[in-house]
Scaffold this active site. Structure first.
Site, mmCIF file in Angstrom:
data_model
loop_
_atom_site.group_PDB
_atom_site.id
_atom_site.type_symbol
_atom_site.label_atom_id
_atom_site.label_comp_id
_atom_site.label_asym_id
_atom_site.label_seq_id
_atom_site.Cartn_x
_atom_site.Cartn_y
_atom_site.Cartn_z
ATOM 1 N N HIS A 1 37.256 35.678 29.402
ATOM 2 C CA HIS A 1 37.148 35.659 30.867
ATOM 3 C C HIS A 1 36.587 34.309 31.270
ATOM 4 O O HIS A 1 35.374 34.121 31.360
ATOM 5 C CB HIS A 1 36.247 36.813 31.331
ATOM 6 C CG HIS A 1 36.191 36.985 32.818
ATOM 7 N ND1 HIS A 1 35.886 38.190 33.421
ATOM 8 C CD2 HIS A 1 36.396 36.106 33.840
ATOM 9 C CE1 HIS A 1 35.900 38.036 34.736
ATOM 10 N NE2 HIS A 1 36.199 36.769 35.007
ATOM 11 N N HIS B 1 40.800 41.554 37.395
ATOM 12 C CA HIS B 1 39.408 41.712 37.813
ATOM 13 C C HIS B 1 39.333 43.038 38.575
ATOM 14 O O HIS B 1 40.177 43.306 39.449
ATOM 15 C CB HIS B 1 39.004 40.594 38.772
ATOM 16 C CG HIS B 1 38.733 39.266 38.129
ATOM 17 N ND1 HIS B 1 39.626 38.647 37.307
ATOM 18 C CD2 HIS B 1 37.647 38.443 38.202
ATOM 19 C CE1 HIS B 1 39.101 37.490 36.899
ATOM 20 N NE2 HIS B 1 37.906 37.346 37.426
ATOM 21 N N GLU C 1 33.921 44.403 40.045
ATOM 22 C CA GLU C 1 32.893 43.343 40.050
ATOM 23 C C GLU C 1 31.969 43.628 41.238
ATOM 24 O O GLU C 1 30.800 43.945 41.044
ATOM 25 C CB GLU C 1 33.544 41.955 40.173
ATOM 26 C CG GLU C 1 32.538 40.804 40.210
ATOM 27 C CD GLU C 1 33.185 39.427 40.426
ATOM 28 O OE1 GLU C 1 34.366 39.353 40.806
ATOM 29 O OE2 GLU C 1 32.475 38.413 40.217
ATOM 30 N N HIS D 1 37.731 31.042 33.905
ATOM 31 C CA HIS D 1 38.630 30.387 34.866
ATOM 32 C C HIS D 1 38.520 28.892 34.618
ATOM 33 O O HIS D 1 37.434 28.324 34.787
ATOM 34 C CB HIS D 1 38.207 30.715 36.297
ATOM 35 C CG HIS D 1 38.155 32.193 36.588
ATOM 36 N ND1 HIS D 1 39.199 32.868 37.180
ATOM 37 C CD2 HIS D 1 37.203 33.125 36.337
ATOM 38 C CE1 HIS D 1 38.888 34.147 37.298
ATOM 39 N NE2 HIS D 1 37.673 34.340 36.792
ATOM 40 N N ASP E 1 32.997 33.266 32.679
ATOM 41 C CA ASP E 1 33.596 33.314 34.020
ATOM 42 C C ASP E 1 33.847 31.901 34.578
ATOM 43 O O ASP E 1 34.947 31.390 34.447
ATOM 44 C CB ASP E 1 32.717 34.149 34.969
ATOM 45 C CG ASP E 1 33.494 34.799 36.093
ATOM 46 O OD1 ASP E 1 34.728 34.669 36.132
ATOM 47 O OD2 ASP E 1 32.869 35.472 36.939
ATOM 48 N N ASP E 2 32.826 31.311 35.227
ATOM 49 C CA ASP E 2 32.942 29.973 35.822
ATOM 50 C C ASP E 2 31.699 29.181 35.417
ATOM 51 O O ASP E 2 30.775 28.982 36.224
ATOM 52 C CB ASP E 2 33.024 30.097 37.352
ATOM 53 C CG ASP E 2 34.212 30.928 37.787
ATOM 54 O OD1 ASP E 2 35.336 30.402 37.783
ATOM 55 O OD2 ASP E 2 34.011 32.122 38.090
HETATM 56 N N1 HPA Z 1 35.775 36.982 40.611
HETATM 57 C C1 HPA Z 1 36.865 36.895 41.350
HETATM 58 N N2 HPA Z 1 37.578 35.780 41.442
HETATM 59 C C2 HPA Z 1 37.185 34.708 40.750
HETATM 60 C C3 HPA Z 1 36.069 34.745 39.964
HETATM 61 C C4 HPA Z 1 35.327 35.949 39.874
HETATM 62 O O1 HPA Z 1 34.300 36.092 39.177
HETATM 63 N N3 HPA Z 1 35.940 33.507 39.432
HETATM 64 C C5 HPA Z 1 36.976 32.763 39.864
HETATM 65 N N4 HPA Z 1 37.732 33.495 40.684
HETATM 66 ZN ZN ZN Z 2 36.395 35.930 36.882
#
Ligand code: HPA
Ligand code: ZN
Length: 338
Positions: free
Chosen positions: A16, A196, A199, A18, A277-278
């Site tokens: 996971h 996703h 969340e 991006h 994630d990011d």
């Molecule tokens: N959630 C949804 N969209 C996203 C995320 C995330 O954590 N990171 C980059 N786009």
């Molecule tokens: Zn994500």
């Protein structure tokens, strides 16, 4: 307790991630300068000061704005090679990398620039580090499913080497049920399917991803703990969750790591994995996430090895590579902590 250096030696898979979320502030400034673009930030510190997020949307606003500096294939190649270099240093042996085609198309960046750059960067990163990767195209759930389907067909027509599709961006108000056509087409094409879900939105969004989209993994999925029947479904069908602990705290899904549901998910028997994630926005790469949960949730070496085994199981790697990685993880566990 494992030391951080020991965690970087634990072989793991990242599921996971991006690629646009690995855009570090320094690279934002460098690319802006290369392209002669004026940034709305006075300095690196001014940019960094904006990384205090309220929720998912406040992060997405900055994430999409900063993408303006990604214009050419070379920019995407730099980004991807840099990520693989950093991931490899943290023990990542394979990464299944998300990218957001629509976020670039709407800015006038041709899909070919994006895909060629990602492929070139992945090739260079693997040649340098040995860490392999694969690409998953994510569709933006706050845009139409018609557009997503069109972009999927463009990716197919240009023979983009994607292994699957995902669904990301603003979750609440954009349920999986809007994207059934896109996922049906992906299944027809023999592509893997992830999304996703759960969340910020509740368990009903996870149910829809499972039942209507037929996903093989759920990204985040942490809200599943609110529904016992759903947790049982994840356990029985061995549907993995790609959990991102530091992201969840930065986006205020949980107030602190101590409040994270990871221990509940593991105790219930869910195939839970740890991911970043990011990482440029949330304070750490995947090894930092492992170190943080080890420290804050009291996980021992056996727990960390179990999470790494889960990452191998949840990957779309061929069986032979999975067996080899599982052996490497067992060897790490058999060694004394450094
Ligand atoms: N959630 C949804 N969209 C996203 C995320 C995330 O954590 N990171 C980059 N786009
Ligand atoms: Zn994500």
């Amino acid at each position: 307790m494992s030391s951080p250096t020991d965690i970087t030696a634990l072989p793991k898979v990242e599921l996971h991630l991006h690629i646009e979320g690995t855009l570090e502030p320094e690279l934002i400034f460098e690319l802006a300068s290369r392209h002669g673009m004026e940034l709305p930030y006075a300095s690196l510190d001014d940019l960094r000061a904006r990384y205090a997020f309220e929720d998912l949307q406040s992060f997405l606003d900055l994430y999409y704005a900063n993408m303006a500096v990604l214009r050419t294939a070379d920019d995407f190649a730099r980004l991807t090679a840099a990520y693989l270099r950093r991931a490899a240093a943290g023990g990542v042996r394979h990464a299944e990398i998300f990218f957001d085609p629509q976020a670039h198309l709407v800015r006038g960046v041709p899909l070919a620039e994006v895909v060629e750059g990602l492929v070139e960067g992945a090739y260079a990163g693997t040649a340098e580090t040995g860490t392999t990767s694969a690409l998953i195209a994510c569709f933006l759930r706050d845009r139409s499913s018609e557009e997503a389907l069109e972009v999927l067909e463009q990716l197919v027509a240009m023979k983009a080497p994607i292994i699957g599709i995902g669904l990301d961006s603003a979750e609440v108000g954009h349920p999986a049920s809007e994207f059934t056509d896109v996922y049906a087409r992906a299944a027809e094409l023999g592509l893997h399917r992830v999304a996703h879900a759960g969340e910020e939105a509740g368990p009903d969004y996870v149910w829809e991803a499972l039942d209507l989209l037929g996903v093989q993994r759920v990204d985040h999925g942490v809200q599943s703990v609110r529904d016992h029947t759903l947790v049982q479904r994840l356990v029985v069908d061995r549907i993995p969750l790609t959990v991102c602990p530091l992201s969840n705290v930065r986006l205020r899904v949980f107030e602190s790591l101590a409040d994270h549901v990871l221990p509940q998910l593991l105790a219930a028997g869910v195939v839970t994995t740890i991911n970043s994630d990011d990482p440029a926005y949330f304070g750490g790469y995947v090894d930092d996430n492992y170190a943080a949960v080890a420290d804050q949730l009291g996980l021992d070496r056996a727990d960390l090895a179990r999470l790494a085994h889960h990452s191998v199981e949840a990957s779309f790697l061929p069986q032979g590579r999975k067996v080899a990685l599982d052996r490497e993880i067992d060897a790490w566990l058999g060694e004394p902590a450094s």
